[in-house]
Design an enzyme around this catalytic site. Structure first.
Site, mmCIF file in Angstrom:
data_model
loop_
_atom_site.group_PDB
_atom_site.id
_atom_site.type_symbol
_atom_site.label_atom_id
_atom_site.label_comp_id
_atom_site.label_asym_id
_atom_site.label_seq_id
_atom_site.Cartn_x
_atom_site.Cartn_y
_atom_site.Cartn_z
ATOM 1 N N GLU A 51 0.825 -1.214 0.000
ATOM 2 C CA GLU A 51 0.000 0.000 0.000
ATOM 3 C C GLU A 51 0.859 1.264 0.000
ATOM 4 O OE1 GLU A 51 -2.803 -0.664 -0.749
ATOM 5 O OE2 GLU A 51 -3.551 -2.432 0.310
ATOM 6 N N HIS A 102 -2.721 2.426 8.330
ATOM 7 C CA HIS A 102 -3.805 1.595 7.787
ATOM 8 C C HIS A 102 -3.969 0.374 8.679
ATOM 9 C CE1 HIS A 102 -6.175 -0.924 5.173
ATOM 10 N NE2 HIS A 102 -5.177 -1.739 4.908
ATOM 11 N N HIS A 126 -6.889 -3.007 9.871
ATOM 12 C CA HIS A 126 -8.095 -3.784 9.571
ATOM 13 C C HIS A 126 -8.951 -3.809 10.838
ATOM 14 C CE1 HIS A 126 -5.822 -6.087 6.123
ATOM 15 N NE2 HIS A 126 -5.947 -4.794 5.911
ATOM 16 N N GLU A 135 -17.342 12.004 22.366
ATOM 17 C CA GLU A 135 -16.031 12.559 22.006
ATOM 18 C C GLU A 135 -15.811 12.645 20.488
ATOM 19 O OE1 GLU A 135 -14.608 13.713 25.473
ATOM 20 O OE2 GLU A 135 -13.283 13.693 23.768
ATOM 21 N N HIS A 141 -12.684 -3.555 3.917
ATOM 22 C CA HIS A 141 -11.229 -3.729 4.037
ATOM 23 C C HIS A 141 -10.665 -3.113 5.318
ATOM 24 C CE1 HIS A 141 -7.118 -3.838 1.851
ATOM 25 N NE2 HIS A 141 -6.931 -3.639 3.132
HETATM 26 P P1 13P Z 1 1.187 -5.429 3.110
HETATM 27 O O1 13P Z 1 1.619 -6.673 3.844
HETATM 28 O O2 13P Z 1 1.744 -5.351 1.721
HETATM 29 O O3 13P Z 1 1.481 -4.181 3.939
HETATM 30 O O4 13P Z 1 -0.392 -5.494 2.916
HETATM 31 C C1 13P Z 1 -1.242 -5.597 4.028
HETATM 32 C C2 13P Z 1 -2.545 -4.925 3.807
HETATM 33 O O5 13P Z 1 -3.218 -4.573 4.750
HETATM 34 C C3 13P Z 1 -3.003 -4.666 2.420
HETATM 35 O O6 13P Z 1 -4.056 -3.752 2.390
HETATM 36 ZN ZN ZN Z 2 -5.198 -3.749 4.252
#
Ligand code: 13P
Ligand code: ZN
Length: 274
Positions: A117, A141, A143, A171, A212
């Site tokens: 990413e 980023h 999940h 908040e 995602h």
């Molecule tokens: P990477 O291992 O390449 O960082 O990918 C993980 C991920 O969350 C892809 O969106």
């Molecule tokens: Zn991801």
């Protein structure tokens, strides 16, 4: 003193651990990048490889980031392992003078490349750096499970997500008065999703990726991690409330959201309020 004893590396590594502890980084899920200050780069130079890696084109260009250096998680590396083996999991990359390629100057000692990413991180850095007069340094980023769950049940609009999240904890309008952007489902890891995300990041400091996860930005690790945490917790509260099985009986009114923003001295995105 080792590279990993530098204060900035310690804070970066701690942030990876914090994300793992929250349960946001199954396997290699998620990635973190930090734009180094000139002084931090100077403090690292003695640890850089004698010979940098090859330049690798990113497929996107951020001219305002030419010559910058970033710490990044490696593609396929597990957040769980960052603190026990940072040299294997992390890298420092230098950006070329066009702002369209990177090369590795430290880390990933067993091979590899920065996160898949990286184009999205890089373009987010580019627009957030411009939007904040250089204050933005962190793109993160993760999940985040409750927020991902909401992308299956709420309309995928900036307005719907911002309102539900603001209403889910008092908040929230203080922490992200500008709301959140929503990027529809796309194939991750390339230039197309990078451009769609950075369009949202021109306006917001957080962008939801449907089905995602979440991208957030900020000036330092505490603020950026805190934004991720606050948004995911708000999503969790909404999921818990809906799980009680009777729907939402009452919530914070729009005038209530305005009153919070007024008293805390922040500018809430008025066009999302009725
Ligand atoms: P990477 O291992 O390449 O960082 O990918 C993980 C991920 O969350 C892809 O969106
Ligand atoms: Zn991801």
């Amino acid at each position: 003193m080792a590279m990993t004893d530098l204060p900035i590396m310690k804070r970066y590594i701690r942030t990876c651990r914090d994300g793992w502890d929250q349960g946001w980084h199954e396997r290699n899920g998620g990635n973190l990048t930090y734009r180094l200050t000139k002084a931090e780069v100077d403090s690292m130079r003695t640890f850089f490889n004698d010979k940098p890696g090859e330049w690798v084109n990113m497929g996107v260009t951020g001219a305002n980031l030419a010559g910058e250096y970033f710490i990044a998680t490696g593609s396929g590396k597990f957040f769980r392992n960052v603190d026990i083996d940072p040299e294997d999991s992390l890298c420092v990359v230098e950006i070329n003078d066009k702002g369209d390629s990177w090369r590795i100057v430290w880390g990933l000692v067993n091979g590899g490349r920065p996160t898949s990413e990286f184009p999205t991180h890089f373009m987010n850095h580019s627009v957030r750096c411009a939007a904040t007069n250089g204050a933005c340094r962190v793109i993160y980023h993760a999940h985040t499970p409750n927020l991902i769950a909401l992308t299956y049940v709420l309309p995928l609009t900036d307005r719907d997500f911002s309102r539900v999240l603001w209403q889910s904890a008092t908040e929230c309008p203080v922490v992200f008065p500008g709301g959140v952007g929503v990027v529809p489902w796309m194939v991750p890891g390339g230039a197309e999703i990078a451009m769609a995300t950075c369009e949202k990041m021109k306006e917001y400091d957080a962008a939801v990726w449907a089905h995602h996860g979440l991208f957030v930005s900020g000036p330092d690790f505490d603020t950026t991690f805190g934004l991720m945490h606050t948004i995911e917790k708000a999503a969790q509260i909404y999921v818990l409330a809906m799980s009680c099985g009777q729907g939402i009986r009452q919530t914070i009114s729009d005038d209530g959201l305005r009153a919070i923003a007024h008293d805390f001295g922040v500018k809430i995105k008025e066009e999302f309020l009725d």
